[in-house]
Structures are given as structure tokens and as C-alpha cells.
Design an enzyme around this catalytic site. Structure first.
Site: not given
Length: 287
Positions: A176-177, A179, A181
């Protein structure tokens, strides 16, 4: 020439998918909050999705360490008990003929010490996010600027979580890279004001993402790895890339360098044009 249809099988990397339907990651918050272990309800939830005939399931975000946690009930993949819980999920999905990958998640500055075992949030720079922590409803705290040692440790945690995912029966992982974060915090000038090799300009800001991907690929292979990336930020609703085409080119260059080809561009508005009448997905396909 035969046209491809949504229900036609497809091969992607090492995955022989029964159709082209993908279940996007959705935060469930169903894990035990103290242990991060998923239970029978999560097993049944994903089993049913596989029974429904979904070609590829991407799980909810899974913590790679205690400091990665951003709200209550988020599962982990860094203890034996957590791995045992996920093994029951992957077994159930495979028994239904499904394919499932684990999304690995670190929220960076978007958390609070009450969620991370008393430890402060981590971020590329000591810049506090605006707003309230999801479900905790307390203001985000000032994050601790990560040292190069911290960065190396988190990079190793991504690689270990990827190995744990494969050992738990997952068919691969999604990093997950996106949004806003942790990885995306490094990627953006809005949250990264470092003056070392992880900052200064766009190419150097992408260094952390590149190193995470390289470490995961070394551990499990590029054919089992997805990268999710985006312009949108959960805590910065008005954020826009200054030059969308330059940004997409830079991201694609990184992906080509590390040898990853399974991409998940993420947007809330699929028909929104970024430059020259092209949407995000059209820009990605261009390069």
C-alpha cells in the site's frame, strides 16, 4: 479477433485467475484489537468472496508492525498467532478455487500512541497531520521523523511481512503506497521536507518506495507483488500533483527499475482527467 470479457480467465504473473474480477481492499477492522489475530468471522468472510467467484481477492490492509497500526481492529502479519489465523483464511479461499493476496499497510503519521503501544507515529518529516484519527476521534499527534536506521528497519519489516504472507498461504502481496500513508508520505512534497537522499526532489522522495519494493521483490519475487499508488491523500483532500505527467513518469520509472509490472493506480474518480484529457489510468498505460 475475440474480445476479452470480464469473466474470461487471465494469467497475471504466477496467478492463473479464473476471471478478471478483482475485489479491492476494504478495511474491515474485524481482528482482535489486542493481538491483531483474525478469527472465524474473517475466515468465513473471505471464503464467501471466493465462493462468489471473484478472480483475485486483495485483503484489507494488514499491519507489518505495531507502529503501522492506524485504528482499532486492524490485523497484523508479524507474529506466529497472526500467521496461523491468516492460514485458515487462505486455506478457505483456496478450497473455493480463489486467489488471495495480502495488502501490507503502514499508516505512518496517521495514527496515535494509544494505537501503537505507546510509541509515537513515524513519518519522513516531523509534520503533524490535520484532522482526527479514524475511530479513535483524537487529533493526530506530531510524528517522529524517521532516521535512516528507522527507514532500514521498516524496509526490513515490509520484506518480513511479505515472507510471512507467503508462509501463511497467500498467493502474493500488495504494497500500500497510496492515500497519504507512510510510503506516500515519503513520495509527496506536502509531507516530506527531508534534505537527505530520501527528500529534496521527486525522484529522491520515491527512494523509500523503491527500496521497499526491492526488498519485497528480493524476498518473494516481482511476479507475486503489486504496488498501489495514488495522487489522492486521505488527510489532504485538496492535494493535487503539481505536474501529473511528470509524477506518473517518475513512478513508472521506479517500477521499471525494480522490475515490478502489476500496478494498482488508485483514484476516487475514474473519469477525472489529470492532463491533456487523460485519466490517471490512461496516463499510467501511456508510460
Amino acid at each position: 479477433m475475440k474480445k476479452n470479457h470480464l469473466l474470461d480467465p487471465i494469467n497475471i504473473g504466477e496467478w492463473n485467475l479464473r476471471n478478471r474480477i478483482v475485489m479491492a481492499p476494504m478495511t474491515r477492522s474485524f481482528a482482535d484489537d489486542e493481538t491483531g489475530v483474525v478469527g472465524p468471522d474473517v475466515v468465513e468472510y473471505y471464503r464467501k468472496r471466493a465462493e462468489d467467484g471473484i478472480g483475485l481477492i486483495i485483503t484489507e490492509g494488514i499491519n507489518l508492525s505495531p507502529r503501522a497500526k492506524g485504528t482499532f481492529g486492524i490485523p497484523g502479519l508479524f507474529t506466529e498467532d497472526q500467521m496461523t489465523g491468516w492460514k485458515k483464511v487462505t486455506d478457505a479461499v483456496h478450497q473455493e478455487g480463489g486467489t488471495i493476496v495480502a495488502q501490507l499497510w503502514h499508516v505512518g503519521r496517521l495514527t496515535h500512541h494509544e494505537l501503537t503501544g505507546g510509541q509515537p507515529p513515524q513519518a519522513p518529516s516531523a509534520l503533524k497531520a490535520k484532522g482526527l484519527v479514524h475511530r479513535l476521534h483524537k487529533p493526530y499527534e506530531m510524528p517522529e521523523e524517521m532516521t535512516e536506521g528507522d527507514i532500514q528497519k521498516v524496509t526490513e519489516e515490509y520484506a518480513q511481512a511479505a515472507r510471512n504472507a507467503i508462509d501463511s498461504g497467500f498467493d502474493g502481496v500488495e504494497i500500500h503506497g497510496a492515500h497519504g500513508y507512510l510510503i506516500d508520505q515519503f513520495n509527496s512534497e506536502a509531507t516530506n521536507c527531508r534534505k537527505d537522499r530520501y527528500g529534496r526532489n521527486l525522484i529522491q522522495r520515491l527512494t523509500f518506495m523503491k527500496e521497499v519494493l526491492a526488498s519485497v521483490i528480493k524476498e518473494i519475487g516481482a511476479e507475486k507483488t503489486i504496488i498501489r499508488f495514488s495522487e489522492i491523500k486521505d488527510d489532504l483532500p485538496d492535494y493535487k500533483w503539481k505536474d501529473p505527467e511528470e509524477s506518473v513518469q517518475a513512478f513508472i520509472h521506479v517500477f521499471q527499475d525494480v522490475g515490478i509490472s502489476i500496478l494498482h493506480p488508485s483514484t476516487n474518480h475514474f473519469t477525472e482527467t489529470l492532463v491533456n484529457g487523460m485519466t490517471l489510468h490512461e496516463l499510467v498505460r501511456k508510460y
